[in-house]
Design an enzyme around this catalytic site. Structure first.
Site, short mmCIF file in Angstrom:
data_model
loop_
_atom_site.label_atom_id
_atom_site.label_comp_id
_atom_site.label_asym_id
_atom_site.label_seq_id
_atom_site.Cartn_x
_atom_site.Cartn_y
_atom_site.Cartn_z
N ASN A 154 90.44 97.07 10.84
CA ASN A 154 90.95 98.19 11.65
C ASN A 154 92.16 97.75 12.48
O ASN A 154 93.13 98.51 12.62
CB ASN A 154 89.85 98.74 12.56
CG ASN A 154 88.93 99.65 11.79
OD1 ASN A 154 89.29 100.79 11.46
ND2 ASN A 154 87.74 99.17 11.47
N MET B 279 81.91 93.63 18.92
CA MET B 279 80.45 93.79 18.83
C MET B 279 79.77 93.26 20.10
O MET B 279 79.00 92.30 20.07
CB MET B 279 79.93 93.07 17.59
CG MET B 279 80.61 93.53 16.29
SD MET B 279 80.55 95.31 16.03
CE MET B 279 78.92 95.44 15.31
N LEU C 178 78.78 96.54 26.59
CA LEU C 178 79.67 96.38 27.74
C LEU C 178 78.97 96.77 29.03
O LEU C 178 78.16 97.72 29.05
CB LEU C 178 80.90 97.27 27.55
CG LEU C 178 81.70 96.98 26.27
CD1 LEU C 178 82.65 98.13 25.96
CD2 LEU C 178 82.45 95.67 26.40
N HIS D 248 83.10 103.78 15.58
CA HIS D 248 81.69 103.51 15.27
C HIS D 248 81.37 104.09 13.90
O HIS D 248 81.67 105.26 13.62
CB HIS D 248 80.79 104.14 16.33
CG HIS D 248 79.34 103.86 16.08
ND1 HIS D 248 78.78 102.63 16.34
CD2 HIS D 248 78.36 104.64 15.57
CE1 HIS D 248 77.50 102.66 15.98
NE2 HIS D 248 77.22 103.86 15.51
N LEU E 131 76.16 103.71 25.61
CA LEU E 131 76.50 103.02 24.36
C LEU E 131 76.74 104.03 23.24
O LEU E 131 75.85 104.84 22.93
CB LEU E 131 75.36 102.07 23.99
CG LEU E 131 75.54 101.29 22.68
CD1 LEU E 131 76.66 100.27 22.79
CD2 LEU E 131 74.25 100.63 22.24
N ASP E 132 77.92 103.96 22.63
CA ASP E 132 78.32 104.87 21.54
C ASP E 132 78.14 106.33 21.94
O ASP E 132 77.86 107.19 21.10
CB ASP E 132 77.51 104.58 20.25
CG ASP E 132 77.73 103.16 19.75
OD1 ASP E 132 78.83 102.63 19.94
OD2 ASP E 132 76.78 102.59 19.17
N GLN F 55 84.83 102.55 5.44
CA GLN F 55 85.95 101.77 6.02
C GLN F 55 87.31 102.31 5.60
O GLN F 55 88.26 102.29 6.39
CB GLN F 55 85.81 100.29 5.64
CG GLN F 55 84.94 99.52 6.64
CD GLN F 55 85.54 98.20 7.08
OE1 GLN F 55 86.27 97.56 6.33
NE2 GLN F 55 85.23 97.78 8.29
N GLN G 295 88.07 105.30 5.34
CA GLN G 295 88.34 106.40 6.27
C GLN G 295 88.63 105.87 7.67
O GLN G 295 89.44 106.45 8.41
CB GLN G 295 87.14 107.36 6.31
CG GLN G 295 86.86 108.02 4.98
CD GLN G 295 88.05 108.79 4.44
OE1 GLN G 295 88.66 109.57 5.15
NE2 GLN G 295 88.40 108.55 3.19
C1 GAR Z 1 84.02 98.47 11.47
O1 GAR Z 1 83.41 98.96 10.33
C2 GAR Z 1 83.61 99.26 12.69
O2 GAR Z 1 83.34 100.58 12.39
C3 GAR Z 1 82.39 98.52 13.12
O3 GAR Z 1 82.66 97.17 12.90
C4 GAR Z 1 83.51 97.05 11.76
C5 GAR Z 1 84.64 96.11 12.10
O4 GAR Z 1 85.43 95.88 10.97
N1 GAR Z 1 82.09 98.75 14.51
C6 GAR Z 1 80.87 98.85 15.01
O5 GAR Z 1 79.87 98.73 14.32
C7 GAR Z 1 80.81 99.12 16.50
N2 GAR Z 1 79.49 99.51 16.89
P1 GAR Z 1 86.86 95.24 11.09
O6 GAR Z 1 86.71 93.98 11.95
O7 GAR Z 1 87.22 94.91 9.68
O8 GAR Z 1 87.77 96.24 11.72
#
Ligand code: GAR
Length: 224
Positions: A21, A97, A100, A116, A151-152, A178, A180
């Site tokens: 991301n 991850m 907070l 998320h 959270l979220d 991912q 998307q």
């Molecule tokens: C992503 O899929 C994001 O949606 C998820 O972690 C991944 C990080 O991927 N986030 C969560 O689960 C937050 N609760 P990346 O490091 O390749 O961007």
């Protein structure tokens, strides 16, 4: 004397891992789709691929290892200190991850986004793809939202809906989600940096109008 040109919005990205991301946002900034600068990338884990992605793009990459701190409060206090040194306009959680503390979320309320991998409010927390498959859901997806103490749980900005196929497993579904993620996160960041996406009193606004509770919707099946 001519007035200095206004500085571009400064974005600070927090990561814990691979940083795909982050890469999507770096690419959108480079392509001038987002008119802003990424001032720093901070990881709570050393040696992750996302840090290398930042360095490759010429962005300052900092590790603040949470295992060096005896409490969540101590780590978050140091993280605040580090972030504030860069004076960002927007803090982007991109696979950060960590749970907070309230002090942290309150400090950046209205200027911190998270992505998320579920159609919130469904499946807060972890293992979202597995939980969607186990529940027999026909639709799954991903959400960008403002971060609040819950959270979220902050107000939603944009969601992308992804079909769950009969032969999906958590990995195949995650891959489709991912794709998307890499579309909607740069879009939300762009809107924020343009001043179109704002936050007021627990509510996400687009062009001054409250967004619906599920945010903007992008249905990947319509673009297939
Ligand atoms: C992503 O899929 C994001 O949606 C998820 O972690 C991944 C990080 O991927 N986030 C969560 O689960 C937050 N609760 P990346 O490091 O390749 O961007």
């Amino acid at each position: 004397m001519q007035a200095a040109a206004p500085e571009k919005p400064q974005i600070l990205v927090l990561i814990s891992g691979g940083g795909t991301n982050l890469q999507a946002i770096i690419d959108a900034v480079k392509a001038e789709q987002i008119d802003a600068e990424i001032c720093a990338v901070v990881s709570n884990r050393p040696d992750v691929k996302g840090l290398q992605r930042a360095k490759d793009a010429g962005i300052e990459a900092v590790t603040l290892d949470h295992t060096d701190y005896t409490s969540r409060e101590a780590f978050d206090a140091e993280l605040i200190h580090l972030i504030d040194g860069f004076q960002p306009d927007l803090v982007v959680l991109a696979g950060f991850m960590r749970i907070l503390t309230a002090d942290f979320t309150r400090r950046y309320e209205g200027k911190m986004l998270n992505i998320h991998p579920s159609l919130l409010p469904k499946y807060r927390g972890l293992k979202t793809h597995l939980r969607a498959i186990q529940a027999g859901d026909k639709e799954h997806g991903v959400t960008v939202h403002f971060v609040t103490e819950e959270l979220d749980g902050g107000p939603l900005v944009i969601q992308a809906i992804v079909p769950v196929l009969d032969d999906d497993n958590p990995i195949s579904l995650a891959e489709r989600v991912q794709q998307q993620e890499h579309i909607i996160y740069p879009l939300a960041v762009k809107w924020f940096c343009e001043g179109r996406l704002t936050y007021n009193n627990g509510q996400a606004l687009m062009d001054g109008q409250p967004l619906p509770s599920s945010g903007c919707q992008l249905d990947s099946r319509e673009n297939a």
